[in-house]
Design a protein around this motif. Sequence first.
Motif, PDB file in Angstrom:
ATOM      1  N   ALA A  95      32.367 -12.311  94.403  1.00  0.00           N
ATOM      2  CA  ALA A  95      32.895 -12.231  93.034  1.00  0.00           C
ATOM      3  C   ALA A  95      33.968 -13.301  92.824  1.00  0.00           C
ATOM      4  CB  ALA A  95      33.477 -10.847  92.786  1.00  0.00           C
ATOM      5  N   LEU A  96      34.787 -13.473  93.860  1.00  0.00           N
ATOM      6  CA  LEU A  96      35.863 -14.459  93.779  1.00  0.00           C
ATOM      7  C   LEU A  96      35.283 -15.863  93.582  1.00  0.00           C
ATOM      8  CD1 LEU A  96      38.877 -13.942  94.065  1.00  0.00           C
ATOM      9  CD2 LEU A  96      38.742 -14.849  96.373  1.00  0.00           C
ATOM     10  N   VAL A  97      34.252 -16.172  94.392  1.00  0.00           N
ATOM     11  CA  VAL A  97      33.634 -17.508  94.308  1.00  0.00           C
ATOM     12  C   VAL A  97      33.035 -17.731  92.919  1.00  0.00           C
ATOM     13  CG1 VAL A  97      31.693 -18.884  95.140  1.00  0.00           C
ATOM     14  CG2 VAL A  97      33.209 -17.750  96.766  1.00  0.00           C
ATOM     15  N   SER A  98      32.283 -16.737  92.427  1.00  0.00           N
ATOM     16  CA  SER A  98      31.618 -16.929  91.128  1.00  0.00           C
ATOM     17  C   SER A  98      32.665 -17.008  90.018  1.00  0.00           C
ATOM     18  CB  SER A  98      30.607 -15.807  90.874  1.00  0.00           C
ATOM     19  OG  SER A  98      31.279 -14.595  90.714  1.00  0.00           O
ATOM     20  N   ALA A  99      33.761 -16.236  90.177  1.00  0.00           N
ATOM     21  CA  ALA A  99      34.823 -16.292  89.171  1.00  0.00           C
ATOM     22  C   ALA A  99      35.447 -17.683  89.146  1.00  0.00           C
ATOM     23  CB  ALA A  99      35.886 -15.247  89.489  1.00  0.00           C
ATOM     24  N   ARG A 100      35.603 -18.268  90.333  1.00  0.00           N
ATOM     25  CA  ARG A 100      36.171 -19.610  90.420  1.00  0.00           C
ATOM     26  C   ARG A 100      35.277 -20.618  89.700  1.00  0.00           C
ATOM     27  NH1 ARG A 100      38.206 -19.472  96.097  1.00  0.00           N
ATOM     28  NH2 ARG A 100      40.315 -18.716  95.713  1.00  0.00           N
ATOM     29  N   VAL A 101      33.963 -20.498  89.987  1.00  0.00           N
ATOM     30  CA  VAL A 101      33.000 -21.416  89.362  1.00  0.00           C
ATOM     31  C   VAL A 101      33.075 -21.273  87.849  1.00  0.00           C
ATOM     32  CG1 VAL A 101      30.540 -21.840  89.076  1.00  0.00           C
ATOM     33  CG2 VAL A 101      31.480 -21.488  91.361  1.00  0.00           C
ATOM     34  N   GLU A 102      33.102 -20.008  87.411  1.00  0.00           N
ATOM     35  CA  GLU A 102      33.155 -19.713  85.974  1.00  0.00           C
ATOM     36  C   GLU A 102      34.414 -20.327  85.358  1.00  0.00           C
ATOM     37  OE1 GLU A 102      31.397 -17.922  82.662  1.00  0.00           O
ATOM     38  OE2 GLU A 102      30.678 -18.153  84.716  1.00  0.00           O
ATOM     39  N   ALA A 103      35.523 -20.121  86.065  1.00  0.00           N
ATOM     40  CA  ALA A 103      36.804 -20.639  85.568  1.00  0.00           C
ATOM     41  C   ALA A 103      36.746 -22.153  85.466  1.00  0.00           C
ATOM     42  CB  ALA A 103      37.924 -20.213  86.500  1.00  0.00           C
ATOM     43  N   GLY A 104      36.145 -22.802  86.477  1.00  0.00           N
ATOM     44  CA  GLY A 104      36.004 -24.259  86.460  1.00  0.00           C
ATOM     45  C   GLY A 104      35.226 -24.722  85.236  1.00  0.00           C
ATOM     46  N   LYS A 105      34.147 -23.950  85.007  1.00  0.00           N
ATOM     47  CA  LYS A 105      33.307 -24.290  83.859  1.00  0.00           C
ATOM     48  C   LYS A 105      34.103 -24.202  82.565  1.00  0.00           C
ATOM     49  CE  LYS A 105      28.774 -22.842  85.112  1.00  0.00           C
ATOM     50  NZ  LYS A 105      27.997 -21.608  85.066  1.00  0.00           N
ATOM     51  N   ILE A 106      34.846 -23.073  82.449  1.00  0.00           N
ATOM     52  CA  ILE A 106      35.612 -22.849  81.226  1.00  0.00           C
ATOM     53  C   ILE A 106      36.655 -23.949  81.045  1.00  0.00           C
ATOM     54  CG2 ILE A 106      37.303 -21.320  80.161  1.00  0.00           C
ATOM     55  CD1 ILE A 106      35.658 -18.998  81.399  1.00  0.00           C
ATOM     56  N   VAL A 107      37.288 -24.319  82.141  1.00  0.00           N
ATOM     57  CA  VAL A 107      38.304 -25.365  82.065  1.00  0.00           C
ATOM     58  C   VAL A 107      37.687 -26.679  81.592  1.00  0.00           C
ATOM     59  CG1 VAL A 107      39.796 -26.812  83.487  1.00  0.00           C
ATOM     60  CG2 VAL A 107      39.862 -24.346  83.753  1.00  0.00           C
ATOM     61  N   ALA A 108      36.523 -27.007  82.175  1.00  0.00           N
ATOM     62  CA  ALA A 108      35.857 -28.259  81.794  1.00  0.00           C
ATOM     63  C   ALA A 108      35.493 -28.242  80.318  1.00  0.00           C
ATOM     64  CB  ALA A 108      34.591 -28.441  82.646  1.00  0.00           C
ATOM     65  N   GLN A 109      34.970 -27.080  79.887  1.00  0.00           N
ATOM     66  CA  GLN A 109      34.571 -26.921  78.480  1.00  0.00           C
ATOM     67  C   GLN A 109      35.782 -27.141  77.571  1.00  0.00           C
ATOM     68  OE1 GLN A 109      31.390 -25.956  77.530  1.00  0.00           O
ATOM     69  NE2 GLN A 109      32.059 -26.330  75.423  1.00  0.00           N
ATOM     70  N   ALA A 110      36.875 -26.469  77.988  1.00  0.00           N
ATOM     71  CA  ALA A 110      38.086 -26.558  77.173  1.00  0.00           C
ATOM     72  C   ALA A 110      38.573 -28.003  77.098  1.00  0.00           C
ATOM     73  CB  ALA A 110      39.162 -25.652  77.764  1.00  0.00           C
ATOM     74  N   LYS A 111      38.505 -28.673  78.274  1.00  0.00           N
ATOM     75  CA  LYS A 111      38.937 -30.065  78.312  1.00  0.00           C
ATOM     76  C   LYS A 111      38.114 -30.922  77.353  1.00  0.00           C
ATOM     77  CE  LYS A 111      41.071 -31.199  82.673  1.00  0.00           C
ATOM     78  NZ  LYS A 111      40.697 -31.309  84.072  1.00  0.00           N
ATOM     79  N   ALA A 112      36.789 -30.697  77.403  1.00  0.00           N
ATOM     80  CA  ALA A 112      35.896 -31.480  76.556  1.00  0.00           C
ATOM     81  C   ALA A 112      36.202 -31.242  75.087  1.00  0.00           C
ATOM     82  CB  ALA A 112      34.442 -31.095  76.871  1.00  0.00           C
ATOM     83  N   ASP A 113      36.405 -29.926  74.763  1.00  0.00           N
ATOM     84  CA  ASP A 113      36.707 -29.585  73.359  1.00  0.00           C
ATOM     85  C   ASP A 113      37.978 -30.286  72.903  1.00  0.00           C
ATOM     86  OD1 ASP A 113      34.499 -28.099  73.220  1.00  0.00           O
ATOM     87  OD2 ASP A 113      35.502 -26.113  73.182  1.00  0.00           O
ATOM     88  N   ILE A 114      38.996 -30.164  73.788  1.00  0.00           N
ATOM     89  CA  ILE A 114      40.288 -30.756  73.426  1.00  0.00           C
ATOM     90  C   ILE A 114      40.142 -32.253  73.231  1.00  0.00           C
ATOM     91  CG2 ILE A 114      42.570 -31.273  74.358  1.00  0.00           C
ATOM     92  CD1 ILE A 114      42.433 -28.458  75.677  1.00  0.00           C
ATOM     93  N   GLN A 115      39.354 -32.876  74.149  1.00  0.00           N
ATOM     94  CA  GLN A 115      39.160 -34.333  74.074  1.00  0.00           C
ATOM     95  C   GLN A 115      38.522 -34.704  72.733  1.00  0.00           C
ATOM     96  OE1 GLN A 115      40.374 -36.202  76.606  1.00  0.00           O
ATOM     97  NE2 GLN A 115      40.086 -37.883  75.171  1.00  0.00           N
ATOM     98  N   LYS A 116      37.524 -33.872  72.339  1.00  0.00           N
ATOM     99  CA  LYS A 116      36.813 -34.143  71.091  1.00  0.00           C
ATOM    100  C   LYS A 116      37.772 -34.061  69.904  1.00  0.00           C
ATOM    101  CE  LYS A 116      33.294 -31.633  69.538  1.00  0.00           C
ATOM    102  NZ  LYS A 116      32.218 -30.655  69.824  1.00  0.00           N
ATOM    103  N   ASP A 117      38.526 -32.954  69.899  1.00  0.00           N
ATOM    104  CA  ASP A 117      39.500 -32.755  68.820  1.00  0.00           C
ATOM    105  C   ASP A 117      40.480 -33.916  68.764  1.00  0.00           C
ATOM    106  OD1 ASP A 117      38.289 -30.459  68.215  1.00  0.00           O
ATOM    107  OD2 ASP A 117      39.894 -29.090  68.908  1.00  0.00           O
ATOM    108  N   LEU A 118      40.926 -34.288  70.012  1.00  0.00           N
ATOM    109  CA  LEU A 118      41.905 -35.357  70.119  1.00  0.00           C
ATOM    110  C   LEU A 118      41.342 -36.658  69.548  1.00  0.00           C
ATOM    111  CD1 LEU A 118      44.720 -35.300  71.330  1.00  0.00           C
ATOM    112  CD2 LEU A 118      43.778 -36.312  73.407  1.00  0.00           C
TER     113      LEU A 118
END
Lengths: 185, 259
Positions: A95-118
Amino acid sequence: MTTTNTTTEAVAGAAEAGHEAAKAGMPQLDFSTFPNQIFWLLVTLLVIYFVLSRVALPRIGATLAERKGAITNDLAAAEELKLKAVAAEKAYNDALVSARVEAGKIVAQAKADIQKDLDAAIARADAEIAAKAAESEKSIGEIRAGALEAVTAVATDTAGELVAALGGKADAAAVQAAVTAALKG
Amino acid sequence: MAGEAQAHGEGGLAFHPLDQFKVTPLFGDGPIEWYTPTNVTLWMALAAIVIILVFAVGSKGRALIPSRVQSLGEMAYGFVYKMVEDVAGHDGAKFFPLIMTLFLFILSANMLGLLPGSFTPTSHIAVTAILGFGFFIFVTVLGFVKNGAHFLGLFWMSDAPLILRPIIAVIEVISYFVRPVSHSIRLAGNIMAGHAVMKVFAAFAPMILISAIGVVVTPVSILAITAIYALEVLVAFIQAYVFTILACVYLKDALHPGH
């Protein structure tokens, strides 16, 4: 002297007592007591045997077996619980590993969104800046043109006035031409 | 008579090391018939009571976590059961109550006999002979019932040279019949000797009241009593153990006469 005497006496007494015992014989070899001893021995042995074989030994045996069973069961249960604990730990780690992967994904998504907005914001800001700059340039040009015209008018006026003051007659066209030439020059 | 007078008078030591083995009636002074309650009766009954208290009453709780008395009984049970199974084999376990009876009777009689002023039934050859010969007869009958004529194979060394076999057989038969004798005399002899020695040392203890040598003799004899007593506690257990394990060996021979 007295000491030696009493000691000798004591030893003599002991020897006499020993003789007496020898005369009486060992109580172990007094055959008249044998039937008594044998009878009571058999009674005692029978009592002990029956109590042990009917009551005590089966009970103790059962208790020991029960305890052995309980220990075996408890050990098996402990083994099972240990396996469960290991499985739970594994599940937790997964669960910990999959949560980490998920979190990584979310972070990347957020970064991309922010970059787009920026990017969009920067582009908008750039456009605005460009528009403002153009406007400013235009007004600067206007101001500059206005200023040149004003300078020409003031110079012409001033030159005409000067000529008049010096007593000449100001030819408007000539003054104009002279000012223009001077401004260029 | 002189000895009697010495014992009661102020001078002289009272040596009666064998008096402690006398069989006397509990009530009155009459003759000792086979049914008379005597000190033998009393101390055998006490042995039986101790055994009943520890093993029957003590095991009543059947607790999973045993009480002290219960675990005492369980330890003795495990000890003797293992001995029977190890020595006499799996089918010997059927005779476990019998062996247990022998062991516990001898052990508790020996131990109770160490109380000052007590009487020790196992110091009497009449008692140990009944135990030894009784078990001998039981084992011999059992051997013939279980194995028939095969039981005689106990005396016939089939792996010895043929010429020697009859000689060995004679020796084996003799040693077989000596077994109950040594079995019973060993127990009575050990217990009797220890108790008598203790009594002799005890007789020397009041020497200090009689003569100056007592200054040395009395402490030495008291120390000796203490040491012998400790040894006797050990002997009380070891003799019960030896008697029992030999009984197991004889039982094994009856069940499995083949060498």
